[in-house]
Design a protein around this motif. Sequence first.
Motif, PDB file in Angstrom:
ATOM      1  N   SER A 215       7.314  -3.089  -0.300  1.00 33.11           N
ATOM      2  CA  SER A 215       6.568  -2.561  -1.457  1.00 33.11           C
ATOM      3  C   SER A 215       5.695  -3.622  -2.103  1.00 33.11           C
ATOM      4  O   SER A 215       4.576  -3.335  -2.524  1.00 33.11           O
ATOM      5  N   ILE A 216       6.183  -4.841  -2.165  1.00 38.96           N
ATOM      6  CA  ILE A 216       5.386  -5.933  -2.734  1.00 38.96           C
ATOM      7  C   ILE A 216       4.196  -6.243  -1.827  1.00 38.96           C
ATOM      8  O   ILE A 216       3.072  -6.395  -2.290  1.00 38.96           O
ATOM      9  N   ASP A 217       4.438  -6.306  -0.514  1.00 40.76           N
ATOM     10  CA  ASP A 217       3.374  -6.645   0.437  1.00 40.76           C
ATOM     11  C   ASP A 217       2.300  -5.564   0.553  1.00 40.76           C
ATOM     12  O   ASP A 217       1.151  -5.874   0.821  1.00 40.76           O
ATOM     13  N   THR A 218       2.679  -4.304   0.377  1.00 36.75           N
ATOM     14  CA  THR A 218       1.742  -3.201   0.635  1.00 36.75           C
ATOM     15  C   THR A 218       1.315  -2.434  -0.615  1.00 36.75           C
ATOM     16  O   THR A 218       0.411  -1.612  -0.538  1.00 36.75           O
ATOM     17  N   SER A 219       1.998  -2.661  -1.738  1.00 38.15           N
ATOM     18  CA  SER A 219       1.788  -1.874  -2.962  1.00 38.15           C
ATOM     19  C   SER A 219       2.050  -0.386  -2.734  1.00 38.15           C
ATOM     20  O   SER A 219       1.413   0.471  -3.339  1.00 38.15           O
ATOM     21  N   MET A 220       2.976  -0.084  -1.846  1.00 32.76           N
ATOM     22  CA  MET A 220       3.357   1.296  -1.549  1.00 32.76           C
ATOM     23  C   MET A 220       4.858   1.476  -1.695  1.00 32.76           C
ATOM     24  O   MET A 220       5.620   0.561  -1.414  1.00 32.76           O
TER      25      MET A 220
ATOM     26  N   ARG B  68       0.110   8.625  -0.340  1.00 32.91           N
ATOM     27  CA  ARG B  68      -1.306   8.355  -0.570  1.00 32.91           C
ATOM     28  C   ARG B  68      -2.161   9.514  -0.085  1.00 32.91           C
ATOM     29  O   ARG B  68      -1.784  10.230   0.837  1.00 32.91           O
TER      30      ARG B  68
ATOM     31  N   ASP C 133       8.783   1.633  -8.531  1.00 34.47           N
ATOM     32  CA  ASP C 133       7.653   1.236  -9.387  1.00 34.47           C
ATOM     33  C   ASP C 133       6.310   1.494  -8.717  1.00 34.47           C
ATOM     34  O   ASP C 133       5.285   1.540  -9.391  1.00 34.47           O
ATOM     35  N   GLN C 134       6.303   1.626  -7.404  1.00 38.63           N
ATOM     36  CA  GLN C 134       5.061   1.854  -6.660  1.00 38.63           C
ATOM     37  C   GLN C 134       4.718   3.343  -6.523  1.00 38.63           C
ATOM     38  O   GLN C 134       3.662   3.683  -6.010  1.00 38.63           O
TER      39      GLN C 134
ATOM     40  N   SER D  39      10.214  -0.416  -5.153  1.00 38.78           N
ATOM     41  CA  SER D  39       9.593   0.725  -4.480  1.00 38.78           C
ATOM     42  C   SER D  39       9.354   1.878  -5.459  1.00 38.78           C
ATOM     43  O   SER D  39       8.290   2.498  -5.451  1.00 38.78           O
TER      44      SER D  39
ATOM     45  N   SER E  13       3.201   6.795  -7.285  1.00 34.60           N
ATOM     46  CA  SER E  13       2.046   7.184  -8.097  1.00 34.60           C
ATOM     47  C   SER E  13       2.567   7.885  -9.351  1.00 34.60           C
ATOM     48  O   SER E  13       3.701   8.381  -9.376  1.00 34.60           O
TER      49      SER E  13
END
Length: 192
Positions: free
Chosen positions: A29-34, A128, A61-62, A59, A64
């Motif tokens: 989640s940190i690496d991809t913002s997903m 997404r 927190d990511q 996760s 939408s």
Amino acid sequence: MTEQFSDFSYDPSSIVEERLINLILDRFSIDTSMPIGLFPIDLPLANHGTDTGIFSMVSKDQFSKFCSVLRSTPQGKEKCDADHFKRAKNANGHNNGILQPCYIGLYNIGFPLYIDGEFVGALLAGQRKMEKTDVNKEEASNKLLTLGLSDFTVKNLLELLEEVPTVKKEQFHTNIFTEIKEISESLIHILH
């Protein structure tokens, strides 16, 4: 070794396992913002049944705003959980991952997990909008209304749906696939 304290028992190794799983999901989640979730299909984990996905705090927190608000309603959470598990099961046999839309039209990549050749679960990441594909707002509205949500809530959700990030299909197949493959290997090592 399981320890017993009055009516509560715990397995120290399961606590370590849970923390390691969360750290691995956090890294993605940190690496991809997903957001990413682990969906154990045939893999009962300590303190987890097989009826809910495992999402780390990072996760979550990511998610939408659309997904967070929808999942905050009992009807939305139930529908999203069922839809996630359906797509997690569909990942079986797709060793390069499978892009699938949720019931509203947001995309996730599903990546299967195998232990000793047996399908035990899947990772789902994304939530997404896909570039060059539109989420049909009228269809989305009707699907949200069938959940029993109020007109006001549906109107707010449709506004939040506009804010969901859009990605290119190639992003899922290059950047995201590489990341998800790496963490799947780490998870399999922990769970095996």
